[in-house]
Design a protein around this motif. Sequence first.
Motif, short mmCIF file in Angstrom:
data_model
loop_
_atom_site.label_atom_id
_atom_site.label_comp_id
_atom_site.label_asym_id
_atom_site.label_seq_id
_atom_site.Cartn_x
_atom_site.Cartn_y
_atom_site.Cartn_z
N THR A 112 0.82 -1.20 0.00
CA THR A 112 0.00 0.00 0.00
C THR A 112 0.86 1.26 0.00
O THR A 112 2.05 1.22 0.32
N LYS A 113 0.22 2.37 -0.32
CA LYS A 113 0.89 3.65 -0.38
C LYS A 113 1.24 4.18 1.02
O LYS A 113 2.29 4.77 1.22
N TYR A 114 0.34 4.00 1.98
CA TYR A 114 0.50 4.60 3.30
C TYR A 114 0.72 3.62 4.44
O TYR A 114 1.14 4.02 5.52
N HIS A 115 0.41 2.35 4.23
CA HIS A 115 0.45 1.38 5.32
C HIS A 115 1.50 0.28 5.16
O HIS A 115 1.53 -0.65 5.96
N PHE A 155 -10.31 -2.37 -4.81
CA PHE A 155 -9.79 -1.48 -3.78
C PHE A 155 -10.16 -2.01 -2.41
O PHE A 155 -11.07 -2.81 -2.26
N ILE A 207 -8.22 5.47 3.64
CA ILE A 207 -7.51 5.36 2.37
C ILE A 207 -8.26 4.37 1.49
O ILE A 207 -8.55 3.25 1.90
N GLN A 253 -7.44 2.25 -1.16
CA GLN A 253 -6.18 1.72 -1.66
C GLN A 253 -6.43 0.69 -2.75
O GLN A 253 -7.21 -0.24 -2.57
N SER A 254 -5.77 0.88 -3.90
CA SER A 254 -5.83 -0.13 -4.95
C SER A 254 -5.24 -1.44 -4.43
O SER A 254 -4.19 -1.44 -3.78
N GLY A 261 -3.44 5.28 -3.89
CA GLY A 261 -4.28 5.33 -2.70
C GLY A 261 -4.84 6.73 -2.57
O GLY A 261 -4.11 7.72 -2.68
#
Length: 144
Positions: free
Chosen positions: A5-8, A34, A46, A48-49, A56
Motif C-alpha cells: 500500500t501507499k500509506y500502510h 480497492f 484510504i 487503496q488499490s 491510494g
Amino acid sequence: MNIDTKYHGTVAVKEEDIVRFPHGLPGFADEKRFVLLPLADTPFVILQSAETPALGFILIEPFSYFPTYEFELDDAAAEQLAIESERDIAVYVILTVADPFDNTTANLQAPVVINARKRLGKQVILSNTPYKTKHRLFPEKAAT
C-alpha cells in the motif's frame, strides 16, 4: 492475501474486504479492486488499490464536515451498485491534501459511493449541482 500500500506498507486483507469498482475510477479505468484502510487516529480512510501500491486516495465521510451535503443518486448508479436500501450505502469524498493542511479540499462534485453490503463501488460525477471539486475542509481557517 497481502497487498502493498501507499500509506500502510504491506497489509493483510481478506478477499471479502475488497470493494469492486466494475468500471474503475475516472482516470483509472483499469483499477477495479480497492480496499478501505483507516488512517490511524484520524477520521480519514484510504481507498487503496489492491493491485497498484502507489494508488491510494485519502477519503472522508463528508457529512461531518459538510452537514448540508446531499445529492440524489440517479437510477443508473443505484442499479450499478445493486442498492436495495439506503442502509447499504457508504459515501466518501476524495481529499486533496494541501500544505498547510488547513488548505485541504474535498471533492463534493464526485463522491465515492459504496454498497457496503455487496462491496460494490462507484465514483459518481454529479451534474446540475452547486458542488465543485474543491471545497475547503476547514473554511474558517482558510489561509489569506
